[in-house]
Design an enzyme around this catalytic site. Structure first.
Site, mmCIF file in Angstrom:
data_model
loop_
_atom_site.group_PDB
_atom_site.id
_atom_site.type_symbol
_atom_site.label_atom_id
_atom_site.label_comp_id
_atom_site.label_asym_id
_atom_site.label_seq_id
_atom_site.Cartn_x
_atom_site.Cartn_y
_atom_site.Cartn_z
ATOM 1 N N ASP A 99 -86.534 -34.413 -69.020
ATOM 2 C CA ASP A 99 -86.462 -34.582 -67.574
ATOM 3 C C ASP A 99 -85.250 -35.465 -67.273
ATOM 4 O O ASP A 99 -85.231 -36.648 -67.619
ATOM 5 C CB ASP A 99 -87.759 -35.240 -67.079
ATOM 6 C CG ASP A 99 -88.113 -34.811 -65.678
ATOM 7 O OD1 ASP A 99 -87.193 -34.692 -64.856
ATOM 8 O OD2 ASP A 99 -89.315 -34.606 -65.398
ATOM 9 N N ASP A 201 -84.282 -33.498 -62.164
ATOM 10 C CA ASP A 201 -84.984 -34.103 -61.046
ATOM 11 C C ASP A 201 -84.135 -34.083 -59.773
ATOM 12 O O ASP A 201 -82.956 -34.454 -59.810
ATOM 13 C CB ASP A 201 -85.294 -35.555 -61.437
ATOM 14 C CG ASP A 201 -86.297 -36.219 -60.538
ATOM 15 O OD1 ASP A 201 -87.447 -35.759 -60.503
ATOM 16 O OD2 ASP A 201 -85.932 -37.216 -59.873
ATOM 17 N N GLU A 243 -84.718 -29.052 -59.939
ATOM 18 C CA GLU A 243 -85.677 -29.220 -58.846
ATOM 19 C C GLU A 243 -84.891 -29.238 -57.539
ATOM 20 O O GLU A 243 -84.037 -30.100 -57.350
ATOM 21 C CB GLU A 243 -86.460 -30.520 -59.018
ATOM 22 C CG GLU A 243 -87.526 -30.712 -57.958
ATOM 23 C CD GLU A 243 -88.045 -32.146 -57.854
ATOM 24 O OE1 GLU A 243 -89.179 -32.330 -57.384
ATOM 25 O OE2 GLU A 243 -87.316 -33.089 -58.209
ATOM 26 N N HIS A 317 -96.574 -32.324 -61.537
ATOM 27 C CA HIS A 317 -97.094 -33.684 -61.444
ATOM 28 C C HIS A 317 -97.005 -34.278 -60.043
ATOM 29 O O HIS A 317 -97.451 -35.396 -59.817
ATOM 30 C CB HIS A 317 -96.319 -34.569 -62.425
ATOM 31 C CG HIS A 317 -94.873 -34.683 -62.032
ATOM 32 N ND1 HIS A 317 -94.002 -33.620 -62.077
ATOM 33 C CD2 HIS A 317 -94.165 -35.730 -61.543
ATOM 34 C CE1 HIS A 317 -92.824 -34.010 -61.640
ATOM 35 N NE2 HIS A 317 -92.890 -35.282 -61.309
ATOM 36 N N ASP A 318 -96.390 -33.570 -59.111
ATOM 37 C CA ASP A 318 -96.286 -34.049 -57.729
ATOM 38 C C ASP A 318 -97.232 -33.293 -56.793
ATOM 39 O O ASP A 318 -97.281 -33.593 -55.597
ATOM 40 C CB ASP A 318 -94.858 -33.835 -57.187
ATOM 41 C CG ASP A 318 -93.814 -34.662 -57.920
ATOM 42 O OD1 ASP A 318 -94.137 -35.785 -58.352
ATOM 43 O OD2 ASP A 318 -92.669 -34.177 -58.052
#
Ligand code: GLC
Ligand code: CA
Length: 547
Positions: A99, A201, A243, A317-318
Site C-alpha cells: 500500500d 492510496d 485509489e 477497509h473503509d
C-alpha cells in the site's frame, strides 16, 4: 507488456494487518500472523494479497500515516518478517501488493520534522505551506476528509500546512522534483524485495493545484503517474491499482489505457457514493437502489470494454461489510453473500475480496461511541454531536457505513475473540463469531467460502469469464440483475435476485438458462422454460456454447 497480463485472471485478497491474525497475544494483528494463514489463502485460490500499510507509523490513521517508508512498524514485525512473508507467499504462487501512501506522510516522518523546523529547512518544500489569510485565518476554506479545516497553523514558522486527512497527515508537495525522486527510489527499493505491485492510496490527489481549489484529478496528475511508471515499475509486469474516488470511465482510460504507461487499473467508487446522502454523506445512508446500481455497472463495463481495465469490489477497509450493505445479513445471509459474489466475479475486471467477505462477515452492532476506534468516525461524531445531532442518530449511521465495520477481528473460529488473539483485541470482535467463522466454513462444502473458492478457480480456467464481451439485460427491473459475457462461441449468462422475495420472470429470448450450470446458491437447477422462478436472493451462472 503482453496483451493478457497475469492480473486479468488473478483474484486479489485484501488484508488489514491490524485485524487479521495476532501471533503474540498483544491484541494487534501482525506479519507472523499473516504468514500462519498463507495455507488458508492458497486454499482459497487467491494470487495476490493487497497488504494495507505495515510501515513504521504512529498509527493515527492505523498506518495510513507513515513515519518511515522503509521500515516496518514494530507491532507488525520486522523487515525480516516481511521478507519471510514475501517468500512464503511466493512459494504458494501469491504476490504481495504494497500500500503506497504518498499523498501524505505522518507528522513524525523525518521529512516533516525537518520541514517544520524552519522555513529554510532542506525538506520545507516537500510539504505545502501557505501564509495565513490577511485576517490571520486559514489560507483557503478547504475542509479535511476527517473533519475540520484542511490547514493547521504552525506556530514556530508562522505558516499553515495542508492536510487533507488528519492534522497528523501533512500532504506532500508533488511539485517538488527532489521529493518525487525520493519516492521513486523508495518504490524501487521495495520492488527489489520482490513485491508484486502497489495499491496507491488516494493517488488522484497528488496532482492537486491547491491555490485554485483543485484537490482531486489535478492538472499534473497524469504527468506524475507517467513519470512514476518510467522511473519505477515500467516494464516490470507488476500490478498497480490506484485509489481514485474522483475517477470516471473517461479518466479511468487515462489511468489504465493500454498504451498510456500509467497503472493497471483504478478503484472507482461510484457504486459506493451513489448510496450516500447528498449533504451528509455516508453518515446518512440511503437505501440501496438496484436500478441505479446497474446503471453504474453498465457505465463502467461498457466504458472500459475496449481499453483500460476494471477493478471489482464490494468492500474494503473503509467500507461497510458487503452482505450488510447490499444483501441481507440476517435471514438470507448465506444466500445473499453468495449472490453478491456471483454477480461481481463474473464481471469483466479483477476481483478484490476483502478479508472476512469470503465467510460472509457482517457489520458490527456497536451501541456506544466508546466501542469505535476509527479516527474518522470519532472526529465526525464529535463534529456532528457539537452541531446538535443526537449521538444515537450518529451511531445509526456509523453502524451502517462506518469504517470500523470492516476492521473488527477476522473470525477464524468460535474461540474467544474469534480466535484472532489470545489477548485482548484492539477492537472488539463481532459477537457473531460463534457461528460465522473460518473453521465452520471449511467444514461445510456449501459454505460461502466454498462458493468463493469455486468462483476464483473458474476465473483462472474460463477465458470467457476474463475477456468475454459484457452485455446487460433487464436494466429497468427493480430487483433482478442480468448480464451476459460472450467470447467466440461461448456465452455466460448471470441472473440474480437482489430481493428477499421470490420472483417470477418472463425471460427474454437472449437469456438462455439451459447449459452448464457453473455456479448457483440454491441446490436446485434453474427450470428449463420461461417463466423463470427465482427464490430469495437466488443467483446462478450458466455457460452455453453455440453449436
Ligand atoms: C485512503 C485509505 C484510508 C485512509 C486515507 C488516508 O482513503 O483507504 O483508509 O484513511 O486514504 O490515507
Ligand atoms: Ca501481535
Amino acid at each position: 507488456m503482453s496483451s493478457n497480463p497475469w492480473w486479468q485472471h488473478a483474484t486479489v485478497y485484501q488484508i488489514y494487518p491490524r485485524s487479521f491474525a495476532d501471533s503474540n497475544g498483544d491484541g494487534v494483528g501482525d506479519i507472523p500472523g499473516i504468514i500462519s494463514k498463507l495455507d488458508y489463502l492458497q486454499h482459497l485460490g487467491i494470487e495476490v494479497i493487497w497488504l494495507s500499510p505495515v510501515f513504521a507509523s504512529p498509527m493515527d490513521d492505523n498506518g495510513y500515516d507513515i513515519s518511515d517508508y522503509q521500515d516496518i512498524a514494530p507491532e507488525f514485525g520486522t523487515l525480516a518478517d516481511f521478507d519471510r512473508l514475501v517468500a512464503g507467499a511466493k512459494a504458494r504462487n501469491i504476490g504481495i501488493l504494497l500500500d503506497l501512501v504518498v499523498n501524505h506522510t505522518s507528522d513524525e516522518h523525518r521529512w516533516f520534522i525537518d520541514a517544520r523546523a524552519s522555513r529554510q529547512s532542506a525538506c520545507r518544500d516537500y510539504y505545502i505551506w501557505r501564509d495565513p489569510a490577511p485576517d490571520g485565518g486559514v489560507p483557503t476554506p478547504l475542509q479535511s476528509t476527517f473533519g475540520g479545516p484542511a490547514w493547521t497553523f504552525d506556530l514556530a514558522t508562522g505558516q499553515y500546512y495542508l492536510h487533507q486527512f488528519s492534522t497528523r497527515q501533512p500532504d506532500l508537495n508533488w511539485e517538488n522534483p527532489k521529493l518525487r525522486a525520493e519516492i521513486y527510489a523508495m518504490m524501487n527499493w521495495w520492488q527489489q524485495r520482490g513485491i508484486a505491485g502497489f495499491r496507491m492510496d488516494v493517488i488522484d490527489l497528488i496532482g492537486k493545484d491547491i491555490d485554485h481549489g483543485i484537490t482531486a484529478d489535478g492538472p499534473r496528475l497524469h504527468d506524475y503517474l507517467q513519470e512514476m511508471h518510467r522511473e519505477t515499475f515500467g516494464g516490470k509486469d507488476l500490478l498497480t491499482v490506484g485509489e481514485a474516488w474522483s475517477a470516471t470511465p473517461d479518466s479511468a482510460l487515462l489511468y489504465s489505457g493500454r498504451d498510456r504507461g500509467e497503472l493497471s487499473m483504478v478503484f472507482q467508487f461510484e457504486h459506493v457514493t451513489q448510496q450516500w446522502h447528498e449533504t451528509w454523506g455516508k453518515w446518512q445512508p440511503k437505501s440501496f437502489d438496484l436500478v441505479a446500481f446497474k446503471r453504474v455497472v453498465d457505465r463502467w463495463q461498457y466504458g472500459l470494454a475496449e481499453d483500460g481495465w476494471n477493478s471489482l469490489f464490494w468492500g474494503n477497509h473503509d467500507l461497510p461489510r458487503a452482505v450488510s450493505k447490499y444483501g441481507d445479513d440476517t435471514r438470507y445471509r448465506v444466500e445473499s453473500a453468495k449472490m453478491l459474489a456471483t454477480v461481481l466475479h463474473f464481471l469483466r475486471g479483477t476481483p478484490y475480496v476483502y478479508q472476512g467477505e469470503e465467510i460472509g462477515m457482517t457489520n458490527v452492532p456497536f451501541a456506544s461511541i466508546a466501542q469505535y476506534r476509527d479516527i474518522e468516525t470519532l472526529n465526525m461524531h464529535r463534529q456532528h454531536v457539537a452541531a446538535g445531532l443526537p449521538s444515537t442518530d450518529f451511531i445509526f449511521g456509523a453502524n451502517a457505513n462506518g469504517r470500523d465495520n470492516a476492521r473488527t477481528p477476522m473470525q477464524w473460529s468460535a474461540a474467544p475473540h474469534g480466535g484472532f488473539t489470545n489477548g485482548t483485541p484492539w477492537i472488539e470482535a463481532n459477537p457473531n463469531h460463534a457461528t460465522i467463522n473460518v473453521a465452520a466454513s471449511l467444514a461445510d462444502d456449501t459454505s460461502i467460502l466454498a462458493h468463493y473458492r469455486r468462483l476464483i478457480a473458474l476465473r483462472k480456467t474460463l477465458p470467457v469469464m476474463r475477456l468475454g464481451r459484457y452485455q446487460s439485460h433487464l436494466q429497468s427491473h427493480p430487483t433482478v440483475m442480468a448480464y451476459t459475457r460472450d467470447l467466440a462461441d461461448e456465452r455466460i449468462t448471470v441472473l440474480a435476485n437482489f430481493s428477499p422475495s421470490p420472483i417470477t420472470l418472463d425471460l427474454p429470448v437472449e437469456l438462455n438458462t439451459q447449459g452448464e450450470l457453473l455456479t448457483s446458491n440454491y441446490p436446485h437447477t434453474p427450470a428449463a422454460d420461461s417463466p423463470l422462478h427465482l427464490a430469495p436472493y437466488e443467483s446462478f451462472a450458466v455457460l452455453t456454447k453455440d453449436s
